[in-house]
Structures are given as structure tokens and as C-alpha cells.
Enzyme design. Structure first.
Site, mmCIF file in Angstrom:
data_model
loop_
_atom_site.group_PDB
_atom_site.id
_atom_site.type_symbol
_atom_site.label_atom_id
_atom_site.label_comp_id
_atom_site.label_asym_id
_atom_site.label_seq_id
_atom_site.Cartn_x
_atom_site.Cartn_y
_atom_site.Cartn_z
ATOM 1 N N SER A 192 -45.959 96.586 21.911
ATOM 2 C CA SER A 192 -44.644 96.990 21.411
ATOM 3 C C SER A 192 -43.658 97.180 22.577
ATOM 4 O O SER A 192 -44.072 97.508 23.691
ATOM 5 C CB SER A 192 -44.810 98.320 20.661
ATOM 6 O OG SER A 192 -43.720 98.553 19.820
ATOM 7 N N PRO A 193 -42.349 96.980 22.336
ATOM 8 C CA PRO A 193 -41.375 97.184 23.412
ATOM 9 C C PRO A 193 -41.407 98.623 23.939
ATOM 10 O O PRO A 193 -41.407 99.563 23.148
ATOM 11 C CB PRO A 193 -40.036 96.886 22.745
ATOM 12 C CG PRO A 193 -40.290 96.869 21.273
ATOM 13 C CD PRO A 193 -41.719 96.534 21.088
ATOM 14 N N GLN A 248 -36.781 91.647 24.125
ATOM 15 C CA GLN A 248 -36.036 92.530 23.219
ATOM 16 C C GLN A 248 -34.659 92.806 23.818
ATOM 17 O O GLN A 248 -34.556 93.316 24.933
ATOM 18 C CB GLN A 248 -36.763 93.864 22.994
ATOM 19 C CG GLN A 248 -36.066 94.679 21.902
ATOM 20 C CD GLN A 248 -36.579 96.107 21.766
ATOM 21 O OE1 GLN A 248 -36.596 96.852 22.750
ATOM 22 N NE2 GLN A 248 -36.980 96.496 20.563
ATOM 23 N N TYR A 255 -29.231 103.261 18.588
ATOM 24 C CA TYR A 255 -28.449 102.574 19.617
ATOM 25 C C TYR A 255 -27.242 101.889 18.949
ATOM 26 O O TYR A 255 -26.983 102.093 17.765
ATOM 27 C CB TYR A 255 -29.340 101.605 20.403
ATOM 28 C CG TYR A 255 -30.441 102.343 21.149
ATOM 29 C CD1 TYR A 255 -30.133 103.324 22.093
ATOM 30 C CD2 TYR A 255 -31.786 102.094 20.880
ATOM 31 C CE1 TYR A 255 -31.128 104.028 22.757
ATOM 32 C CE2 TYR A 255 -32.791 102.790 21.540
ATOM 33 C CZ TYR A 255 -32.452 103.766 22.477
ATOM 34 O OH TYR A 255 -33.438 104.472 23.124
ATOM 35 N N ARG A 313 -35.604 94.588 15.139
ATOM 36 C CA ARG A 313 -36.215 95.918 14.975
ATOM 37 C C ARG A 313 -35.246 96.808 14.223
ATOM 38 O O ARG A 313 -34.065 96.906 14.593
ATOM 39 C CB ARG A 313 -36.578 96.536 16.326
ATOM 40 C CG ARG A 313 -37.141 97.936 16.165
ATOM 41 C CD ARG A 313 -37.839 98.463 17.408
ATOM 42 N NE ARG A 313 -39.269 98.199 17.337
ATOM 43 C CZ ARG A 313 -40.217 98.969 17.881
ATOM 44 N NH1 ARG A 313 -39.890 100.036 18.560
ATOM 45 N NH2 ARG A 313 -41.492 98.674 17.773
ATOM 46 N N ARG A 334 -47.912 103.156 22.827
ATOM 47 C CA ARG A 334 -48.582 104.081 23.749
ATOM 48 C C ARG A 334 -50.034 103.724 24.050
ATOM 49 O O ARG A 334 -50.460 103.868 25.205
ATOM 50 C CB ARG A 334 -48.446 105.519 23.240
ATOM 51 C CG ARG A 334 -47.015 106.036 23.413
ATOM 52 C CD ARG A 334 -46.745 107.253 22.591
ATOM 53 N NE ARG A 334 -46.851 106.962 21.181
ATOM 54 C CZ ARG A 334 -46.716 107.862 20.210
ATOM 55 N NH1 ARG A 334 -46.481 109.128 20.530
ATOM 56 N NH2 ARG A 334 -46.804 107.516 18.954
HETATM 57 C C1 LIG Z 1 -42.334 105.012 26.893
HETATM 58 C C2 LIG Z 1 -41.800 104.371 25.656
HETATM 59 C C3 LIG Z 1 -40.692 103.564 25.718
HETATM 60 C C4 LIG Z 1 -40.200 102.928 24.581
HETATM 61 N N1 LIG Z 1 -39.183 102.063 24.676
HETATM 62 C C5 LIG Z 1 -38.819 101.311 23.616
HETATM 63 C C6 LIG Z 1 -37.902 100.244 23.750
HETATM 64 O O1 LIG Z 1 -37.462 99.918 24.842
HETATM 65 N N2 LIG Z 1 -37.546 99.567 22.647
HETATM 66 C C7 LIG Z 1 -38.040 99.885 21.420
HETATM 67 O O2 LIG Z 1 -37.671 99.266 20.428
HETATM 68 N N3 LIG Z 1 -38.933 100.870 21.273
HETATM 69 C C8 LIG Z 1 -39.356 101.562 22.345
HETATM 70 N N4 LIG Z 1 -40.338 102.513 22.208
HETATM 71 C C9 LIG Z 1 -40.955 102.732 20.891
HETATM 72 C C10 LIG Z 1 -42.254 101.938 20.753
HETATM 73 O O3 LIG Z 1 -42.031 100.546 20.775
HETATM 74 C C11 LIG Z 1 -42.990 102.294 19.469
HETATM 75 O O4 LIG Z 1 -42.198 101.951 18.373
HETATM 76 C C12 LIG Z 1 -43.336 103.778 19.390
HETATM 77 O O5 LIG Z 1 -43.835 104.249 20.619
HETATM 78 C C13 LIG Z 1 -44.388 104.045 18.322
HETATM 79 O O6 LIG Z 1 -45.561 103.309 18.572
HETATM 80 P P1 LIG Z 1 -46.899 103.982 19.205
HETATM 81 O O7 LIG Z 1 -47.290 105.094 18.288
HETATM 82 O O8 LIG Z 1 -47.913 102.855 19.211
HETATM 83 O O9 LIG Z 1 -46.567 104.464 20.575
HETATM 84 C C14 LIG Z 1 -40.822 103.163 23.341
HETATM 85 C C15 LIG Z 1 -41.910 104.015 23.277
HETATM 86 C C16 LIG Z 1 -42.420 104.595 24.406
HETATM 87 C C17 LIG Z 1 -43.642 105.467 24.290
#
Ligand SMILES: Cc1cc2nc3c(=O)[nH]c(=O)nc-3n(C[C@H](O)[C@H](O)[C@H](O)COP(=O)(O)O)c2cc1C
Ligand SMILES: Cc1cc2nc3c(=O)[nH]c(=O)nc-3n(C[C@H](O)[C@H](O)[C@H](O)COP(=O)(O)OP(=O)(O)OC[C@H]3O[C@@H](n4cnc5c(N)ncnc54)[C@H](O)[C@@H]3O)c2cc1C
Length: 763
Positions: free
Chosen positions: A415-416, A493, A574, A622, A717
Site C-alpha cells: 500500500s502507498p 500514487q 487532501y 484512492r 504497516r
Molecule cells: C507511514 C504511513 C504512511 C502512509 N502514507 C500514505 C500515502 O502516502 N498515501 C496513502 O494513500 N496512504 C498512506 N498511508 C495509508 C496506508 O496506505 C494504509 O491505507 C493504512 O496504513 C492502512 O493499512 P494498514 O493497516 O495495512 O497499515 C500511510 C500509512 C502509513 C502507516
């Protein structure tokens, strides 16, 4: 103690028994409004664990109940004229009447005074002679209602209608039968509970109920109609009602979900359905009632435990159990309420979806229950993905997926994730190693972090960008490494921070404004992210044109850098998200108000990007599918329309996130907590989706994919800490089809061996 039990259902009777067993000196009167042998309902089902609990509490009644249980292992799902049968589910059933007779006999033998045909007063003053008054008078408890404010009662009336019939047709499997009528779909939950009886619950949506005229029909006519609809399952047996005293329409119930904040008031204690309910489709109401009774009797008789502490422990322990079950029950209830979503599935996937509906049963649970059946599902899934029949089963996560001209090796996505490690938007060696390692880790697709289309579009000074030629060169190096050292594809992204820009890097505090070096921010309206953040400038038409051009320029640069796919970030509050959510879009022009207006600018940007991006390469968007602010913000229903709008504009995949659009929103976190939105958008909107959010086990990924809840699954994560997440999952499944960098083959073989050995030891 002198105790009055109000209600002689499973809860009241079993509590009386459990008290007497612990102290025969208790003086117990039980008041039941019905006669001893008339009861609503037919049979109930339990798990083996419940029987063990009953045996431990009272071996005498436990043994009688155990010996009378009807056991069965199979579940049959009938849909579209086909039958899908799976095994290993291990149910046991007993007639409700028989269960109550056994409990009545045991209670009498222990000296409980049973008073039948006695309506219990809901006024505590009428029970003044008793030390304890137990409200075991069921889901519609009158005494709970009389003191509702003390108990903090929360009642939710669910939409579907159901009728609890009995029949002499003996079903050999737990049967779910779905039939289409002129007014919509109707289905039955049927199971045997003794040698010549089955329960047969007929359920349908309220529109179908009224469409069939059941809201005006007397019982004989309604029963005849149900018998015709389900004739092929009933083999000529009649459906029997034991609610004949009610006018026809009133015999059709709606489930009431009940939660109480407090379970006792003065000397009045709630027990069983009076305290909580669990939807019949997960069949645990009686189990909860009996286990409540055991716990309450245990704490009340524990030497030296003051009453207040005892009641606290009773509620705390039982409430935890209840909440877990109610969670599963809610998932199950909602599945049946939204079943129309899944009716286009092939029968095997429909059955899989039904079996996993409560989320208590997962892919690996199904493997334990019925391995050949689960492997059939896996073969079916792989065959669909490959377009040719396959013989070897493989976990769904390892099925390939096609998006336009792009073929992904598997369905796991990184994921991003913003790394806040760029300078002036320029990615560096950190990014090369970070993305390179994650690509080598086996995921089918790796997303870049939100890469910003302009310097002001960055969230923080550390955010990566793609608004200068130097950025293109840096990204190209990364993309080329990914392509030449892994089979992963890489998606760029693109985003603009809007009102959440000019803030500190993540580890210095999310969304906290910079102390120095701020830049002005803009958004749909002048609504700041928080009182501490800048008030954004509402965008003018020329701002919109400029930003749209920046996105298009970024797409062209992405193409030059060699990316396989582009994602537009329209989530998380955003810039584009600030237009979509009504919480921050207060515009009164063509870009505010209705959803169509709020989507106008994001769609303009997306269409312009789509035109600049090659037709054979895919694009995703997204979105935040839920603002977690109820009707004030974007709801999942509205998200279906948002997903469809982007799909009509040329998006191939909706990346379904949620929230982060309003600082004070209240998300409901949990395992796979955003997956229901991906499911809804995919199956109501018929748009391909990617699920994300607290998905961390391969079992989650496989369950989501096989149940058709999403097409791809993104993990964020988990990939931070374990770039090799997909390879590790492949080793765990002993799946050999995943691409492993040749340099790492030895490690993979050893891991697979060790995990297999561990699994064997565990088994
Ligand atoms: C450190 C970090 C940075 C993130 N940056 C972005 C981002 O740049 N763009 C985005 O769409 N989501 C971002 N997210 C959200 C993640 O893509 C994801 O949707 C969110 O962490 C939930 O997924 P998870 O439970 O697997 O961590 C970020 C999450 C984390 C933890
Ligand atoms: C369609 C359907 C299917 C179900 N299937 C299952 C299943 O498969 N497995 C399962 O475990 N559970 C099932 N349940 C749930 C289960 O029936 C209840 O959870 C369980 O009966 C709860 O027990 P209880 O003693 O708390 O309440 P109840 O069984 O409702 O008993 C309450 C008793 O109190 C009496 N009463 C009410 N008011 C008064 C009054 N004022 N004075 C005197 N007496 C009064 C009632 O007559 C009744 O006998 C199902 C429920 C429904 C509706």
C-alpha cells in the site's frame, strides 16, 4: 437468598438450577407467563464447546441434553438450482420445547418452585419480598423496559422479516435454500433438531415481504405460499407455525439487536436475551443465555465476594463474550440484509461468502473443516483467474490479476506509504532500497508513497514529488530496479496535499503545522484541518486549471519514468478529498452541494490524467469510503456512487480506504475494518476494488479474495516491518509458484521447511 426469576426460558431455568446446585438453601420462585409445554420456536443449535460448559456446570441435565442432541456436519447451500455441500461444520441441535422440559424437570428436582401461567409484574415494588429479582423475560423484557434508562438500553430493529416454522421434513444437512420469487429473493435456514423435526426459518427483505402480500396475509395463506416457494425442499411436508394466535403479518418478526450499558439496578439483574440478543443466523442466543446463568450463579455464590463486585465481574466477563458474538452476529445479519449483492456470484463463491459471512470462519478454518471442498474453491478461483482449468489448488492470494494490459503475478499489494525522506521532492537511495526490497519481497504490485504534483502540493518538506526532471530521473532508477530485479509492477500514487499541507514529517507529529518555512495552502473551501492548521484559500477556477495541469504533467513524467500504473489520491482529506466530502466542501458554485457537484473537479482532474496516460495501462483512484461522521459526511452508500463515477471516467480499480477527512471523526477500528466498504463498492457498484486497513495475515487476504469482497488486497504497516511478507506467506502455504529472487532461494526453502515442521508440531 430469596430469589424471583421472571421468565422460564433457558436463562431463567438454568440460573435457578445453577443457584440450587451451588447452595440448595436458596429459595427460588420462577414465574413464567406460558404453560409449561407451550413455547415459541422449534429447535436451537449449539456448538460442542457449549455442551462441555453445560456438562461441567451440571453433569445431570448436561448428560440428558447431550444424549438427545441431533448431530450433523454438513452445510448445503442451494442457489440458482445448484447445491454446494461442504462438511466438517459440527453442529448439534435440540428442540426448544425438549430443552425447556429437561431444564424444568431438573429445576423441580432441585427444589425450584415453578409457577406457570403467571404474568410477572414489571414493577420492582411488587417483588419487595425477594433479595434478588432476575429479569430473564427475553428480548422483549417488560421489566427491563420499565427501568430502561437505568440499564442504558440500546435497541436496533433490523430490516428483514422472518418466520420461525417447524416441519417434519428431516434435513440431513444444515440447509440454506435461496429461491427467487416475482417480488424478490426469499431464503430458508433449515436444520434438523430431532428424529422427525426440523426448524425452518423463512427470511426475506421487507420489500419482498410486502411485494408478496405477506403484510396483508393471514397465516394459512402465508404458510401455503411459503410451502409453494420451498416445495422442492419440503418433499410434500407441511410448514407448521406455533404462533397461530397472532394475526398473519404479526407472526413475521424483525430481529431486535439489544445492548445494555448496565446489567443490574438495585436488586434487579438482567440475564440472557433480556440483557442482549444475537441474531438467529449465528445461532448463539441460547448458548449466551445458559453461560450467563452459569457465571451469575458462580459469582453470587463465591464466598466473601460482595454483591457489587460480583455483579461487576458478571457484567464485565459476560459482556466481553456478548460483544464478540454481537460483532459476528452483526456481520451475519448484514450479509443476509444485503444478500442481493452476492446473488450474481457463481454458486461455489456464493456458498463461500455465506460460510465466511460472520468473519468468525476464515479460509484456514474452512481448510480444517473440509479440505477437499476448500481446495475445490481454490481450484475454481485459480481457474477463473487463469482462464483455463487448473488441477493444483493454490491460495487465492497467488492468483494472477489483469488490469488492462498489465498482468500482476499475485493479488498482494504494498500500500502507498509516505516515507518523508525526500529533499525538495527528490527521491534518493533510501527510496531505491525501500521500494526495491519491497518489490523483491514478492508482492504483485508496489505503490509509491503519495508523490506530489507540485512543491506546494507536498504534505511535508520530506514528501516525494514528480514535478521536476531530476525527479523523473530518480524515479526511473527505482522503477528500473524493480522491473529488473523482481516480477512486481509499480504504481505511482499522485496527490496534492491541499488543506493538510505545510505540516511536519510523520514522526514529528501527523498533520502538525511546520514551525517555520510554511507555504500557503488551498482547498475546496476555507475549512482548516484543525484550529492549529492554516485556513486554506478556497480554490478559484484558475487554481483548478493549474492543479489539473500539474496532475497531467506528473502523469507524463510518470510515463517517462516507466511506471506501470497511476493512482489518483482522492482520499484522506487532501486536496481532491476536500472537494468530495461535504464536511469540508462548503462551496455554493458548481463544485459544491450535491455529490455530482462535489465530484466535478476530482473527475475533471482524473479525466485529464486518463487522457495523458496510455490506454493499455491501468489507473486506480484512492477514496475515503466513509467519513465516519454518519449522514454528515460521505457514507459507504455514497461511496458506491463515487466508485462508479470514477470507473465510468476510466478508473480500473478503486482503492478503498476510509476516514482521515475530519479530525474529530470516530472510526470503528478492527481486523479488516475497511473491507466491508471495498465489498459494497465491488458488489453493489460492480467496480473492481482493492481492500486495505488492518489486514495482516495471509488468512485475511485469502478470505477476502475468495469471498469476492475485493479483487486485490493492500497491506501497509505489515510491509514496513516485513518487506518479505508475501514470500513468508508463500513459504507458510508451501506454495512454489511465487517468484523468489535467485539470491534468496536458500532462505525460502529453509523457511518453508521450518514452518511446515512448526505446523506439524502444532497439529
Ligand atoms: C507511514 C504511513 C504512511 C502512509 N502514507 C500514505 C500515502 O502516502 N498515501 C496513502 O494513500 N496512504 C498512506 N498511508 C495509508 C496506508 O496506505 C494504509 O491505507 C493504512 O496504513 C492502512 O493499512 P494498514 O493497516 O495495512 O497499515 C500511510 C500509512 C502509513 C502507516
Ligand atoms: C427465529 C429464532 C431462532 C433462534 N435460533 C436459535 C438457535 O438456533 N440457537 C440459539 O442458541 N438461540 C437461538 N435463538 C435465540 C434464543 O431463542 C434465545 O436467545 C434464547 O431463547 C434466550 O433465552 P432467554 O431465556 O433469555 O429468553 P427466552 O427464551 O425468550 O425466554 C423468556 C421467557 O420469559 C417469558 N416471559 C416473558 N415475559 C414474561 C412476563 N412478563 N412474565 C412471565 N414470563 C414472561 C417468556 O414466555 C419466555 O418463556 C433463536 C431466536 C429466534 C427468534
Amino acid at each position: 437468598m430469596r430469589i424471583a426469576c421472571l421468565g422460564g426460558g433457558p436463562a431463567g431455568l438454568y440460573f435457578a438450577i445453577s443457584m440450587k446446585l451451588r447452595d440448595p438453601a436458596h429459595n427460588i420462585d420462577l414465574y413464567e407467563r406460558n404453560r409449561s409445554d407451550d413455547t415459541f420456536g422449534w429447535g436451537v443449535v449449539f456448538s460442542d464447546q457449549t455442551v462441555e460448559n453445560l456438562m461441567a456446570n451440571d453433569p445431570v441435565s448436561g448428560a440428558v441434553i447431550r444424549d438427545e442432541f441431533a448431530h450433523w456436519d454438513d452445510i448445503e447451500v442451494h442457489i440458482h438450482g445448484e447445491t454446494v455441500r461442504s462438511s466438517g461444520h459440527g453442529f448439534i441441535g435440540i428442540g426448544r420445547k425438549r430443552l425447556l422440559n429437561i431444564l424444568q424437570g431438573r429445576a423441580r428436582a432441585l427444589g425450584v418452585r415453578l409457577h406457570f401461567e403467571q404474568e410477572a409484574s414489571p414493577d420492582l415494588a411488587d417483588w419487595a419480598g425477594y433479595d434478588l429479582v432476575i429479569a430473564a423475560d427475553g428480548a422483549n423484557s417488560r421489566i427491563r423496559s420499565a427501568y430502561a434508562t437505568h440499564f442504558g438500553v440500546d435497541t436496533q430493529l433490523r430490516r428483514n422479516r422472518f418466520f420461525w416454522f417447524g416441519t417434519h421434513k428431516v434435513f440431513q444437512a444444515f440447509t440454506f435454500a435461496f429461491e427467487e420469487t416475482a417480488a424478490g429473493w426469499v431464503w430458508a435456514h433449515a436444520y434438523r433438531f430431532d428424529d422427525d423435526f426440523s426448524t425452518f426459518i423463512v427470511e426475506m427483505a421487507p420489500e419482498t415481504w410486502s411485494g408478496l402480500g405477506l403484510d396483508r396475509m393471514e397465516q394459512p395463506e402465508a404458510i401455503a405460499l411459503c410451502e409453494r416457494i420451498f416445495a422442492r425442499y419440503l418433499d410434500g411436508h407441511a410448514l407448521m407455525s406455533n404462533a397461530r394466535h397472532l394475526p398473519g403479518p404479526q407472526a413475521w418478526l424483525q430481529f431486535r439487536r439489544i445492548i445494555c450499558e448496565r446489567w443490574s439496578y438495585d436488586n434487579l439483574i438482567l440475564l440472557g436475551d433480556a440483557a442482549h440478543t444475537a441474531h438467529f443466523s449465528i445461532g448463539s442466543g441460547t448458548k449466551l443465555a445458559l453461560e450467563d446463568a452459569i457465571k451469575l450463579a458462580e459469582v453470587l455464590n463465591r464466598p466473601g465476594l460482595p454483591r457489587e463486585r460480583a455483579l461487576e465481574e458478571y457484567r464485565e466477563e459476560r459482556n466481553l463474550e456478548v460483544l464478540k458474538l454481537q460483532n459476528s452476529a452483526r456481520n451475519s445479519t448484514e450479509w443476509f440484509e444485503t444478500v442481493e449483492r452476492y446473488l450474481h456470484f457463481e454458486p461455489i463463491q456464493f456458498a463461500y461468502s455465506l460460510l465466511t459471512r460472520s468473519q468468525r470462519v476464515s479460509h484456514e478454518n474452512l481448510r480444517l473443516r473440509d479440505k477437499p471442498w476448500l481446495e475445490g474453491v481454490e481450484r475454481w478461483f485459480q481457474s477463473k483467474a487463469l482462464g483455463v482449468p487448473v488441477n493444483d489448488p493454490a491460495p487465492p492470494m497467488f492468483a494472477p490479476y489483469r488490469l488492462r494490459g498489465l498482468r500482476l503475478d499475485n493479488r498482494v499489494v504494498v500500500s502507498p506509504m509516505a516515507m518523508y525522506s525526500a529533499r525538495d521532492g527528490l527521491p534518493n537511495d533510501f527510496h531505491l532500497v525501500h521500494y526495491g526490497t519491497r518489490a523483491q519481497g514478492g508482492a504483485g504490485l508496489v505503490y509509491t508513497e503519495m508523490t506530489c504534483v507540485s512543491p506546494e502540493g507536498r504534505i511535508t518538506p520530506g514528501c516525494a514529488g514528480i514535478y521536476a526532471d531530476a525527479h523523473v530521473r530518480a524515479w526511473k532508477r527505482i522503477v528500473e530496479f524493480v522491473h529488473s530485479n523482481s516480477r512486481a509492477k509499480i504504481c505511482l500514487q499522485l496527490g496534492h496535499s491541499g488543506p493538510k499541507g505545510s505540516t511536519k514529517v510523520g514522526w514529528e507529529g501527523y498533520d502538525v503545522p511546520l514551525e517555520t518555512g510554511n507555504w500557503p495552502v488551498m482547498a475546496a473551501s476555507d475549512v482548516p484541518w484543525s484550529p492549529d492548521n492554516q485556513v486554506p484559500r478556497p480554490m478559484t477556477r484558475s487554481d483548478m486549471d493549474e492543479v489539473s495541469d500539474q496532475f497531467v504533467a506528473a502523469v507524463r513524467r510518470g510515463l517517462e519514468a516507466g511506471f506501470d500504473m497511476i493512482e489518483l489520491h482522492a482520499a484522506h482529506g487532501y486536496l481532491l478529498s476536500s472537494f468530495i466530502t461535504p464536511l469540508t466542501n462548503k462551496r455554493t458554485d458548481n463544485y459544491g452541494g450535491s455529490l455530482a457537484n462535489r465530484l466535478r473537479f476530482p473527475l475533471e482532474v482524473f479525466r485529464a490524467m486518463r487522457e495523458a496516460w496510455p490506454a493499455d495501462r491501468p489507473m486506480s483512484v484512492r477514496i475515503s469510503a466513509n467519513d465516519w461522521m454518519g449522514e454528515l459526511g460521505v457514507t459507504p452508500d455514497e461511496a458506491v456512487r463515487i466508485g462508479q463515477a470514477f470507473a465510468e471516467a476510466g478508473a480500473d480499480l478503486i482503492d478503498v480506504s476510509a476516514g482521515q477527512t475530519w479530525a474529530d471523526c470516530t472510526p470503528v477500528y478492527g481486523r479488516m475494518f475497511q473491507t466491508p466498504f471495498a465489498d459494497q463498492i465491488r458488489n453493489e457498484g460492480r467496480v473492481a476494488t482493492m481492500a486495505v486497513g488492518n489486514i495482516y495475515e495471509s488468512d485475511h487476504v485469502n478470505s477476502i479474495l475468495a469471498a469476492g469482497r475485493a479483487d486485490l488486497v493492500a497491506l501497509a504497516r505489515p510491509h514496513l516491518i516485513d518487506p518479505m511478507w508475501t514470500l513468508r506467506a508463500a513459504a507458510g502455504h508451501d506454495y512454489r509458484g511465487v517468484h523468489v529472487p535467485p539470491q534468496y532461494l536458500g532462505g525460502m526453502a529453509q523457511l518453508a521447511r521450518n514452518l511446515a515442521r512448526e505446523a506439524e508440531l502444532k497439529a
